[in-house]
Design a protein around this motif. Structure first.
Motif, PDB file in Angstrom:
ATOM      1  N   CYS A 120       0.832  -1.197   0.000  1.00 19.47           N
ATOM      2  CA  CYS A 120       0.000   0.000   0.000  1.00 19.47           C
ATOM      3  C   CYS A 120       0.870   1.252   0.000  1.00 19.47           C
ATOM      4  N   ARG A 121       0.572   2.169  -0.891  1.00 20.30           N
ATOM      5  CA  ARG A 121       1.316   3.421  -0.925  1.00 20.30           C
ATOM      6  C   ARG A 121       0.733   4.369   0.110  1.00 20.30           C
ATOM      7  N   PRO A 122       1.499   4.849   1.040  1.00 20.62           N
ATOM      8  CA  PRO A 122       0.959   5.757   2.040  1.00 20.62           C
ATOM      9  C   PRO A 122       0.523   7.076   1.424  1.00 20.62           C
ATOM     10  N   ALA A 123      -0.560   7.629   1.926  1.00 20.07           N
ATOM     11  CA  ALA A 123      -1.053   8.903   1.413  1.00 20.07           C
ATOM     12  C   ALA A 123      -0.157  10.024   1.902  1.00 20.07           C
ATOM     13  N   PRO A 124      -0.012  11.084   1.121  1.00 17.42           N
ATOM     14  CA  PRO A 124       0.790  12.220   1.555  1.00 17.42           C
ATOM     15  C   PRO A 124       0.299  12.741   2.894  1.00 17.42           C
ATOM     16  N   ALA A 125       1.198  13.310   3.675  1.00 15.98           N
ATOM     17  CA  ALA A 125       0.854  13.762   5.017  1.00 15.98           C
ATOM     18  C   ALA A 125      -0.251  14.797   5.002  1.00 15.98           C
ATOM     19  N   ALA A 126      -0.328  15.603   3.947  1.00 18.56           N
ATOM     20  CA  ALA A 126      -1.315  16.676   3.908  1.00 18.56           C
ATOM     21  C   ALA A 126      -2.685  16.205   3.430  1.00 18.56           C
ATOM     22  N   THR A 127      -2.779  14.924   2.995  1.00 14.50           N
ATOM     23  CA  THR A 127      -4.030  14.413   2.466  1.00 14.50           C
ATOM     24  C   THR A 127      -4.974  14.007   3.589  1.00 14.50           C
ATOM     25  N   THR A 128      -6.231  14.432   3.506  1.00 17.48           N
ATOM     26  CA  THR A 128      -7.246  14.029   4.465  1.00 17.48           C
ATOM     27  C   THR A 128      -8.184  13.049   3.793  1.00 17.48           C
ATOM     28  N   VAL A 129      -8.282  11.844   4.330  1.00 18.68           N
ATOM     29  CA  VAL A 129      -9.138  10.824   3.763  1.00 18.68           C
ATOM     30  C   VAL A 129     -10.538  10.989   4.349  1.00 18.68           C
ATOM     31  N   LEU A 130     -11.531  11.047   3.485  1.00 17.04           N
ATOM     32  CA  LEU A 130     -12.910  11.262   3.898  1.00 17.04           C
ATOM     33  C   LEU A 130     -13.769  10.053   3.548  1.00 17.04           C
ATOM     34  N   PRO A 131     -14.821   9.767   4.325  1.00 13.92           N
ATOM     35  CA  PRO A 131     -15.291  10.510   5.492  1.00 13.92           C
ATOM     36  C   PRO A 131     -14.335  10.380   6.675  1.00 13.92           C
ATOM     37  N   LYS A 132     -14.332  11.387   7.542  1.00 15.00           N
ATOM     38  CA  LYS A 132     -13.416  11.422   8.675  1.00 15.00           C
ATOM     39  C   LYS A 132     -14.178  11.617   9.979  1.00 15.00           C
ATOM     40  N   LEU A 133     -14.030  10.647  10.893  1.00 13.07           N
ATOM     41  CA  LEU A 133     -14.613  10.779  12.215  1.00 13.07           C
ATOM     42  C   LEU A 133     -13.729  11.671  13.067  1.00 13.07           C
ATOM     43  N   LEU A 134     -14.340  12.464  13.923  1.00 19.73           N
ATOM     44  CA  LEU A 134     -13.587  13.352  14.804  1.00 19.73           C
ATOM     45  C   LEU A 134     -13.544  12.762  16.206  1.00 19.73           C
ATOM     46  N   LEU A 135     -12.343  12.428  16.656  1.00 16.04           N
ATOM     47  CA  LEU A 135     -12.189  11.893  18.010  1.00 16.04           C
ATOM     48  C   LEU A 135     -12.653  12.931  19.019  1.00 16.04           C
ATOM     49  N   LYS A 136     -12.252  14.187  18.785  1.00 10.82           N
ATOM     50  CA  LYS A 136     -12.705  15.292  19.626  1.00 10.82           C
ATOM     51  C   LYS A 136     -13.664  16.142  18.795  1.00 10.82           C
ATOM     52  N   ALA A 137     -14.915  16.154  19.214  1.00 11.08           N
ATOM     53  CA  ALA A 137     -15.927  16.913  18.477  1.00 11.08           C
ATOM     54  C   ALA A 137     -15.538  18.384  18.394  1.00 11.08           C
ATOM     55  N   GLU A 138     -15.876  19.009  17.277  1.00  6.86           N
ATOM     56  CA  GLU A 138     -15.535  20.412  17.061  1.00  6.86           C
ATOM     57  C   GLU A 138     -16.773  21.300  17.247  1.00  6.86           C
ATOM     58  N   THR A 139     -16.613  22.394  17.986  1.00  2.82           N
ATOM     59  CA  THR A 139     -17.702  23.346  18.187  1.00  2.82           C
ATOM     60  C   THR A 139     -17.665  24.385  17.071  1.00  2.82           C
ATOM     61  N   MET A 140     -18.804  24.596  16.427  1.00  8.80           N
ATOM     62  CA  MET A 140     -18.895  25.548  15.332  1.00  8.80           C
ATOM     63  C   MET A 140     -20.087  26.475  15.563  1.00  8.80           C
TER      64      MET A 140
ATOM     65  N   TYR B  53     -19.299  16.115  14.457  1.00  7.93           N
ATOM     66  CA  TYR B  53     -18.752  14.812  14.825  1.00  7.93           C
ATOM     67  C   TYR B  53     -17.995  14.131  13.691  1.00  7.93           C
ATOM     68  N   ALA B  54     -18.219  14.591  12.462  1.00  3.69           N
ATOM     69  CA  ALA B  54     -17.534  13.960  11.325  1.00  3.69           C
ATOM     70  C   ALA B  54     -17.638  14.840  10.094  1.00  3.69           C
ATOM     71  N   TYR B  55     -16.674  14.654   9.188  1.00  7.62           N
ATOM     72  CA  TYR B  55     -16.715  15.303   7.881  1.00  7.62           C
ATOM     73  C   TYR B  55     -17.002  14.219   6.848  1.00  7.62           C
ATOM     74  N   ILE B  56     -18.097  14.386   6.110  1.00  5.60           N
ATOM     75  CA  ILE B  56     -18.459  13.404   5.096  1.00  5.60           C
ATOM     76  C   ILE B  56     -17.606  13.585   3.849  1.00  5.60           C
ATOM     77  N   ASN B  57     -17.421  14.827   3.455  1.00  8.46           N
ATOM     78  CA  ASN B  57     -16.573  15.156   2.307  1.00  8.46           C
ATOM     79  C   ASN B  57     -16.046  16.569   2.500  1.00  8.46           C
ATOM     80  N   GLU B  58     -15.520  17.161   1.441  1.00 10.30           N
ATOM     81  CA  GLU B  58     -14.901  18.483   1.553  1.00 10.30           C
ATOM     82  C   GLU B  58     -15.894  19.601   1.846  1.00 10.30           C
TER      83      GLU B  58
END
Length: 215
Positions: free
Chosen positions: A66-86, A111-116
């Motif tokens: 498996c080729r590792p994704a670049p460090a700056a890449t965010t794979v989605l959907p992404k669960l948030l371990l610590k919920a973000e207040t907005m 609680y999560a980002y589905i996509n961008e």
């Protein structure tokens, strides 16, 4: 000559199988990410993931790992371990009940980002959860700390859903509590596997998971 044969176990529809595999991979990735972020990943699961990766890369002459994704890449959907207040700065009325109803000034716990462009969160004004456009709100200082409470569905593999506001879940899926109701029997929760939100009865068919937050 083209045929119009219906899909069956002996003659599966390739397009349907492809869609199903994509959905399964997304769910698997979300669960694996959750385990990695919470320290629950085991050597056995890592080995099984490696075997799956090797299977996917079979026949690739350039690489069998498996080729590792670049460090700056965010794979989605992404669960948030610590919920973000907005805090919302724009109004949003979604197309159906799966989306949040948002007014400027509303506080949303994401609680999560589905996509961008889309996130899943809980509106503290309406006490309802759902999807909302990320550009309708901005991150703010978090609310006073609340204990993270997570339950696991223990009932056999049956899908439960009784009303539009009820949470869909199957045995083995984890649910995070967003808000308890007055009797602390029913709660509004976030399904970590499906990213769905809704009410569930924590008194039955669920077992509380011991949760140790990082300090």
């Amino acid at each position: 000559m083209e045929t119009d044969a219906k899909s069956s176990p002996t003659n599966p529809d390739i397009k349907l199988v492809t869609i199903d595999v994509k959905m399964q991979i997304r769910t698997l990735h979300a669960k694996a990410t959750f385990l990695q972020e919470t320290g629950g990943m085991t050597e056995e699961i890592e080995r099984m993931m490696a075997e799956l990766t090797a299977l996917c890369n079979k026949g690739d002459s350039l690489s069998t790992t498996c080729r590792p994704a670049p460090a700056a890449t965010t794979v989605l959907p992404k669960l948030l371990l610590k919920a973000e207040t907005m805090q919302a700065h724009s109004e949003y009325v979604g197309p159906d009940w799966k989306h949040l109803l948002v007014k400027p000034g509303d506080t949303i716990i994401a609680y999560a980002y589905i996509n961008e462009v889309t996130a899943v969160g809980f509106n503290t004004r309406t006490n309802l959860g759902g999807r909302f456009p990320i550009d309708t709100a901005k991150k703010v200082d978090p609310q006073p700390h609340e204990k993270v409470e997570i339950f696991i569905a223990t009932d056999p593999h049956v899908l439960y859903k009784t009303t539009p506001t009820s949470l869909e879940y199957m045995a083995g899926e984890y649910v995070r509590v967003c808000r308890w109701e007055k009797d602390r029997g029913w709660a509004y929760g976030f399904n970590l596997s499906t990213l769905a939100m809704g009410r569930f009865d924590a008194r039955y068919l669920f077992k509380k998971v011991e949760w140790h937050e990082e300090t």
